[in-house]
Design an enzyme around this catalytic site. Structure first.
Site, PDB file in Angstrom:
ATOM      1  N   ARG A 115       0.799  -1.231   0.000  1.00  0.00           N
ATOM      2  CA  ARG A 115       0.000   0.000   0.000  1.00  0.00           C
ATOM      3  C   ARG A 115       0.833   1.283   0.000  1.00  0.00           C
ATOM      4  NH1 ARG A 115      -5.347   0.285   3.385  1.00  0.00           N
ATOM      5  NH2 ARG A 115      -5.519   1.961   1.872  1.00  0.00           N
ATOM      6  N   HIS A 195      -7.558  -2.182  12.705  1.00  0.00           N
ATOM      7  CA  HIS A 195      -7.524  -0.715  12.710  1.00  0.00           C
ATOM      8  C   HIS A 195      -8.517  -0.244  13.783  1.00  0.00           C
ATOM      9  CE1 HIS A 195      -6.236   0.216   8.257  1.00  0.00           C
ATOM     10  NE2 HIS A 195      -5.262   0.547   9.069  1.00  0.00           N
ATOM     11  N   CYS A 291     -13.791   3.581   6.256  1.00  0.00           N
ATOM     12  CA  CYS A 291     -12.471   3.651   5.612  1.00  0.00           C
ATOM     13  C   CYS A 291     -12.550   3.927   4.122  1.00  0.00           C
ATOM     14  CB  CYS A 291     -11.626   2.431   5.924  1.00  0.00           C
ATOM     15  SG  CYS A 291     -12.464   0.898   5.916  1.00  0.00           S
TER      16      CYS A 291
END
Ligand code: ARG
Length: 297
Positions: A115, A195, A291
Protein backbone atom coordinates in the site's frame (compact mmCIF):
# COMPACT_ATOMS: atom_id res chain seq x y z
CA UNK A 1 -1.08 20.88 24.92
CA UNK A 2 0.67 17.96 23.14
CA UNK A 3 0.02 14.98 25.39
CA UNK A 4 -0.22 11.17 25.11
CA UNK A 5 -2.76 9.56 27.41
CA UNK A 6 -2.36 5.83 27.99
CA UNK A 7 -4.46 5.24 31.10
CA UNK A 8 -7.53 6.73 32.76
CA UNK A 9 -5.43 8.09 35.67
CA UNK A 10 -3.62 10.34 33.19
CA UNK A 11 -6.85 12.01 32.08
CA UNK A 12 -6.59 15.42 33.70
CA UNK A 13 -9.24 17.19 31.60
CA UNK A 14 -12.83 16.79 30.54
CA UNK A 15 -13.75 17.12 26.85
CA UNK A 16 -15.48 20.40 27.68
CA UNK A 17 -12.08 21.88 28.62
CA UNK A 18 -10.76 21.24 25.10
CA UNK A 19 -10.99 23.72 22.21
CA UNK A 20 -13.89 23.10 19.86
CA UNK A 21 -13.51 21.93 16.25
CA UNK A 22 -15.87 22.71 13.39
CA UNK A 23 -17.59 19.74 11.77
CA UNK A 24 -16.09 18.52 8.49
CA UNK A 25 -18.28 19.56 5.56
CA UNK A 26 -16.40 17.80 2.78
CA UNK A 27 -15.41 14.27 2.04
CA UNK A 28 -12.89 12.64 -0.30
CA UNK A 29 -13.60 9.31 -1.99
CA UNK A 30 -11.30 7.35 -4.31
CA UNK A 31 -13.03 5.71 -7.29
CA UNK A 32 -13.15 1.91 -7.09
CA UNK A 33 -12.15 1.27 -10.74
CA UNK A 34 -9.10 -0.80 -9.73
CA UNK A 35 -10.44 -2.12 -6.43
CA UNK A 36 -9.96 -5.86 -5.92
CA UNK A 37 -8.56 -8.32 -3.41
CA UNK A 38 -5.17 -9.28 -4.84
CA UNK A 39 -3.18 -10.07 -1.66
CA UNK A 40 -3.83 -10.80 2.00
CA UNK A 41 -2.80 -8.21 4.60
CA UNK A 42 -5.64 -8.69 7.08
CA UNK A 43 -7.65 -11.78 8.13
CA UNK A 44 -10.79 -10.67 6.25
CA UNK A 45 -9.00 -10.87 2.89
CA UNK A 46 -7.84 -14.46 3.40
CA UNK A 47 -10.54 -16.30 1.43
CA UNK A 48 -11.39 -13.47 -0.90
CA UNK A 49 -8.51 -13.13 -3.36
CA UNK A 50 -9.98 -12.62 -6.82
CA UNK A 51 -13.55 -12.64 -5.53
CA UNK A 52 -14.62 -8.99 -5.90
CA UNK A 53 -17.58 -8.33 -8.20
CA UNK A 54 -16.39 -5.06 -9.78
CA UNK A 55 -19.77 -3.92 -11.10
CA UNK A 56 -21.36 -4.49 -7.73
CA UNK A 57 -18.48 -2.67 -6.02
CA UNK A 58 -18.99 0.36 -8.28
CA UNK A 59 -22.71 0.56 -7.59
CA UNK A 60 -22.17 0.15 -3.84
CA UNK A 61 -19.57 2.93 -3.95
CA UNK A 62 -21.98 5.17 -5.95
CA UNK A 63 -24.66 4.67 -3.31
CA UNK A 64 -22.27 5.73 -0.52
CA UNK A 65 -21.25 8.80 -2.54
CA UNK A 66 -24.91 9.71 -2.95
CA UNK A 67 -25.64 9.16 0.76
CA UNK A 68 -22.87 11.60 1.75
CA UNK A 69 -24.38 14.18 -0.60
CA UNK A 70 -27.82 13.49 0.79
CA UNK A 71 -26.72 14.31 4.34
CA UNK A 72 -25.20 17.58 3.14
CA UNK A 73 -21.51 16.93 2.50
CA UNK A 74 -19.58 18.03 -0.60
CA UNK A 75 -17.95 14.95 -2.11
CA UNK A 76 -14.61 15.14 -3.93
CA UNK A 77 -13.65 12.18 -6.03
CA UNK A 78 -10.16 11.09 -6.99
CA UNK A 79 -9.26 8.51 -9.64
CA UNK A 80 -7.96 5.17 -8.42
CA UNK A 81 -4.67 3.81 -9.77
CA UNK A 82 -4.09 0.55 -11.57
CA UNK A 83 -2.08 -1.85 -9.41
CA UNK A 84 -3.21 -0.20 -6.15
CA UNK A 85 -6.35 -2.19 -5.31
CA UNK A 86 -6.67 -0.82 -1.75
CA UNK A 87 -6.39 2.86 -2.64
CA UNK A 88 -10.19 3.08 -2.44
CA UNK A 89 -9.79 2.90 1.38
CA UNK A 90 -8.78 6.54 1.53
CA UNK A 91 -9.11 6.94 5.30
CA UNK A 92 -5.74 5.24 5.58
CA UNK A 93 -3.13 7.28 3.69
CA UNK A 94 -3.48 10.48 5.71
CA UNK A 95 -4.74 12.34 8.77
CA UNK A 96 -6.28 15.74 7.92
CA UNK A 97 -6.55 18.44 10.58
CA UNK A 98 -7.77 22.03 10.87
CA UNK A 99 -6.34 24.60 13.28
CA UNK A 100 -9.04 27.23 12.74
CA UNK A 101 -6.99 29.01 10.08
CA UNK A 102 -5.11 26.50 7.96
CA UNK A 103 -5.88 23.05 6.65
CA UNK A 104 -3.16 20.53 7.52
CA UNK A 105 -2.53 16.90 6.66
CA UNK A 106 -0.10 14.33 8.05
CA UNK A 107 0.78 11.69 5.49
CA UNK A 108 0.83 8.04 6.57
CA UNK A 109 3.64 5.52 6.71
CA UNK A 110 1.76 2.48 5.43
CA UNK A 111 2.42 -0.76 7.31
CA UNK A 112 2.14 -3.05 4.27
CA UNK A 113 4.53 -2.61 1.34
CA UNK A 114 1.61 -3.32 -1.01
CA UNK A 115 0.00 0.00 0.00
CA UNK A 116 2.98 2.36 0.22
CA UNK A 117 2.63 3.68 -3.33
CA UNK A 118 -0.88 5.00 -2.63
CA UNK A 119 0.40 7.79 -0.40
CA UNK A 120 1.95 10.13 -3.03
CA UNK A 121 -1.29 10.17 -5.07
CA UNK A 122 -3.26 11.26 -2.03
CA UNK A 123 -0.55 13.78 -1.08
CA UNK A 124 -0.81 15.34 -4.53
CA UNK A 125 -4.56 15.81 -4.06
CA UNK A 126 -3.99 17.63 -0.76
CA UNK A 127 -1.34 19.88 -2.34
CA UNK A 128 -3.78 20.81 -5.11
CA UNK A 129 -6.37 21.71 -2.48
CA UNK A 130 -4.29 24.06 -0.34
CA UNK A 131 -3.31 21.85 2.60
CA UNK A 132 -0.05 22.22 4.55
CA UNK A 133 1.49 18.77 4.12
CA UNK A 134 3.44 17.17 7.00
CA UNK A 135 5.46 13.95 7.14
CA UNK A 136 6.49 11.68 9.99
CA UNK A 137 10.12 10.65 10.38
CA UNK A 138 10.30 7.24 8.68
CA UNK A 139 13.63 6.49 10.34
CA UNK A 140 12.11 6.53 13.79
CA UNK A 141 8.47 5.66 13.22
CA UNK A 142 7.61 2.24 11.87
CA UNK A 143 4.07 2.78 10.71
CA UNK A 144 1.02 5.03 10.93
CA UNK A 145 -2.12 4.44 8.87
CA UNK A 146 -3.88 7.81 9.12
CA UNK A 147 -7.58 7.85 10.01
CA UNK A 148 -7.70 4.05 9.99
CA UNK A 149 -6.19 4.36 13.47
CA UNK A 150 -6.27 8.09 14.33
CA UNK A 151 -9.86 9.16 14.91
CA UNK A 152 -11.11 12.64 15.69
CA UNK A 153 -13.38 13.21 18.67
CA UNK A 154 -16.51 14.93 17.33
CA UNK A 155 -16.48 18.73 17.84
CA UNK A 156 -13.32 18.76 20.00
CA UNK A 157 -9.61 19.08 19.41
CA UNK A 158 -8.85 15.57 20.62
CA UNK A 159 -7.63 12.47 18.80
CA UNK A 160 -8.04 8.79 19.61
CA UNK A 161 -5.09 6.68 18.48
CA UNK A 162 -5.24 2.92 17.95
CA UNK A 163 -2.02 0.91 17.82
CA UNK A 164 -0.77 -2.64 17.65
CA UNK A 165 -1.29 -3.84 14.09
CA UNK A 166 -0.96 -1.01 11.54
CA UNK A 167 0.21 1.99 13.56
CA UNK A 168 2.78 2.22 16.34
CA UNK A 169 2.47 4.05 19.63
CA UNK A 170 5.54 6.16 18.74
CA UNK A 171 3.68 7.67 15.83
CA UNK A 172 1.23 9.35 18.21
CA UNK A 173 3.96 11.23 20.10
CA UNK A 174 5.01 12.77 16.79
CA UNK A 175 1.41 13.48 15.71
CA UNK A 176 0.58 15.08 19.09
CA UNK A 177 3.65 17.34 18.76
CA UNK A 178 2.89 18.34 15.17
CA UNK A 179 -0.76 19.14 15.82
CA UNK A 180 -0.27 20.28 19.42
CA UNK A 181 -3.12 18.32 20.92
CA UNK A 182 -3.83 15.45 23.32
CA UNK A 183 -4.16 11.90 21.95
CA UNK A 184 -5.83 9.12 23.92
CA UNK A 185 -4.13 5.90 22.83
CA UNK A 186 -5.85 2.52 22.70
CA UNK A 187 -4.06 -0.78 22.20
CA UNK A 188 -5.79 -3.20 19.80
CA UNK A 189 -5.68 -6.86 20.79
CA UNK A 190 -7.71 -8.82 18.20
CA UNK A 191 -6.31 -9.23 14.69
CA UNK A 192 -9.77 -9.12 13.10
CA UNK A 193 -10.02 -5.56 14.43
CA UNK A 194 -6.68 -4.41 13.07
CA UNK A 195 -7.52 -0.71 12.71
CA UNK A 196 -9.18 1.41 15.39
CA UNK A 197 -11.94 2.26 12.89
CA UNK A 198 -13.01 -1.41 12.84
CA UNK A 199 -14.00 -1.37 16.52
CA UNK A 200 -14.49 2.29 17.56
CA UNK A 201 -16.80 4.87 15.98
CA UNK A 202 -17.26 8.30 17.58
CA UNK A 203 -20.92 9.23 16.98
CA UNK A 204 -21.07 12.61 18.73
CA UNK A 205 -19.31 14.46 21.51
CA UNK A 206 -20.62 12.12 24.20
CA UNK A 207 -21.43 8.88 22.36
CA UNK A 208 -19.22 6.15 20.90
CA UNK A 209 -19.96 2.79 19.27
CA UNK A 210 -17.41 0.06 20.11
CA UNK A 211 -16.69 -3.65 19.97
CA UNK A 212 -15.40 -4.14 23.55
CA UNK A 213 -13.35 -7.33 23.03
CA UNK A 214 -10.99 -5.55 20.63
CA UNK A 215 -9.57 -3.49 23.54
CA UNK A 216 -7.56 -3.98 26.72
CA UNK A 217 -9.07 -3.34 30.16
CA UNK A 218 -7.07 -0.10 30.27
CA UNK A 219 -8.47 0.96 26.90
CA UNK A 220 -12.05 0.28 27.98
CA UNK A 221 -11.47 2.36 31.12
CA UNK A 222 -10.32 5.28 28.97
CA UNK A 223 -13.33 4.98 26.65
CA UNK A 224 -15.74 4.80 29.59
CA UNK A 225 -14.07 7.74 31.31
CA UNK A 226 -14.48 10.09 28.33
CA UNK A 227 -17.82 9.10 26.77
CA UNK A 228 -21.10 9.44 28.65
CA UNK A 229 -22.72 6.79 26.43
CA UNK A 230 -20.94 3.70 25.08
CA UNK A 231 -23.01 1.72 22.52
CA UNK A 232 -21.74 -1.85 22.17
CA UNK A 233 -21.81 -3.99 19.05
CA UNK A 234 -22.05 -7.77 19.35
CA UNK A 235 -19.49 -10.10 17.77
CA UNK A 236 -21.41 -10.99 14.59
CA UNK A 237 -22.31 -7.44 13.60
CA UNK A 238 -18.87 -6.13 14.52
CA UNK A 239 -16.84 -8.84 12.81
CA UNK A 240 -18.92 -9.94 9.84
CA UNK A 241 -20.73 -6.66 9.10
CA UNK A 242 -18.17 -4.12 10.31
CA UNK A 243 -20.86 -2.30 12.33
CA UNK A 244 -18.23 -0.10 14.03
CA UNK A 245 -16.81 0.98 10.66
CA UNK A 246 -19.82 3.27 10.34
CA UNK A 247 -19.43 7.03 10.09
CA UNK A 248 -21.33 9.89 11.68
CA UNK A 249 -19.94 13.10 10.15
CA UNK A 250 -22.42 15.50 11.77
CA UNK A 251 -23.24 13.91 15.11
CA UNK A 252 -26.71 12.94 13.87
CA UNK A 253 -26.65 10.85 10.67
CA UNK A 254 -24.96 7.45 10.82
CA UNK A 255 -24.03 5.67 7.58
CA UNK A 256 -23.54 1.96 8.26
CA UNK A 257 -23.34 -1.42 6.53
CA UNK A 258 -26.85 -2.81 6.04
CA UNK A 259 -28.17 -5.54 8.32
CA UNK A 260 -26.69 -4.41 11.66
CA UNK A 261 -30.13 -4.71 13.24
CA UNK A 262 -29.07 -4.82 16.90
CA UNK A 263 -26.70 -1.85 16.57
CA UNK A 264 -29.22 0.06 14.45
CA UNK A 265 -31.90 -0.33 17.08
CA UNK A 266 -29.51 1.01 19.73
CA UNK A 267 -28.63 3.94 17.44
CA UNK A 268 -32.31 4.75 16.84
CA UNK A 269 -33.00 4.59 20.57
CA UNK A 270 -30.13 7.02 21.16
CA UNK A 271 -31.69 9.47 18.67
CA UNK A 272 -29.49 8.94 15.59
CA UNK A 273 -30.76 8.71 11.99
CA UNK A 274 -29.47 5.54 10.40
CA UNK A 275 -28.64 5.23 6.69
CA UNK A 276 -27.93 1.66 5.63
CA UNK A 277 -25.69 0.96 2.65
CA UNK A 278 -24.37 -2.29 1.22
CA UNK A 279 -20.57 -2.62 1.29
CA UNK A 280 -20.41 -6.41 0.81
CA UNK A 281 -17.68 -6.21 -1.88
CA UNK A 282 -15.49 -4.00 0.31
CA UNK A 283 -16.01 -6.19 3.40
CA UNK A 284 -14.12 -8.87 1.42
CA UNK A 285 -11.06 -6.62 1.75
CA UNK A 286 -11.62 -5.82 5.43
CA UNK A 287 -13.19 -2.41 5.01
CA UNK A 288 -16.58 -0.68 5.03
CA UNK A 289 -18.02 2.85 5.07
CA UNK A 290 -15.62 4.61 7.45
CA UNK A 291 -12.47 3.65 5.61
CA UNK A 292 -13.90 4.33 2.14
CA UNK A 293 -13.81 8.08 2.74
CA UNK A 294 -11.79 10.85 4.28
CA UNK A 295 -13.66 13.63 6.08
CA UNK A 296 -12.19 17.06 5.41
CA UNK A 297 -12.33 20.65 6.50
N1 ARG B 1 -7.51 -4.18 2.50
C1 ARG B 1 -7.28 -2.97 3.21
C2 ARG B 1 -6.12 -3.13 4.17
O1 ARG B 1 -5.97 -4.17 4.74
C3 ARG B 1 -8.52 -2.55 3.92
C4 ARG B 1 -8.38 -1.27 4.67
C5 ARG B 1 -9.63 -0.90 5.39
N2 ARG B 1 -9.44 0.29 6.11
C6 ARG B 1 -9.75 0.50 7.38
N3 ARG B 1 -9.49 1.65 7.86
N4 ARG B 1 -10.25 -0.42 8.14
O2 ARG B 1 -5.33 -2.24 4.37
Amino acid sequence: MAQIIESAEQLDFSIYDLPTMPQPKQVLMVEPTYFSVDYVINPHMADNVGKVDKLKAQSQWDKIYFTFEQIGLTVHQLEGQEGLPDMVFCANQSLPAFDGVKKHVIMSIMHADERKKEVPYIEQWYRQHGYVVHFLDEEHIQDFEGCGDAIWHTDRRLLWGGYGYRSSLDAYRAVADKLDLPIVTLELVDESFYHLDTCFCVLNETTVLIYPDAFTKQGLELINAVFGRVVKAGEYEAKALFACNATCPDGKNVIIQQGCSDVNKKLHDAGFSVHEVDTSEFLKSGGSVFCMKQLLW
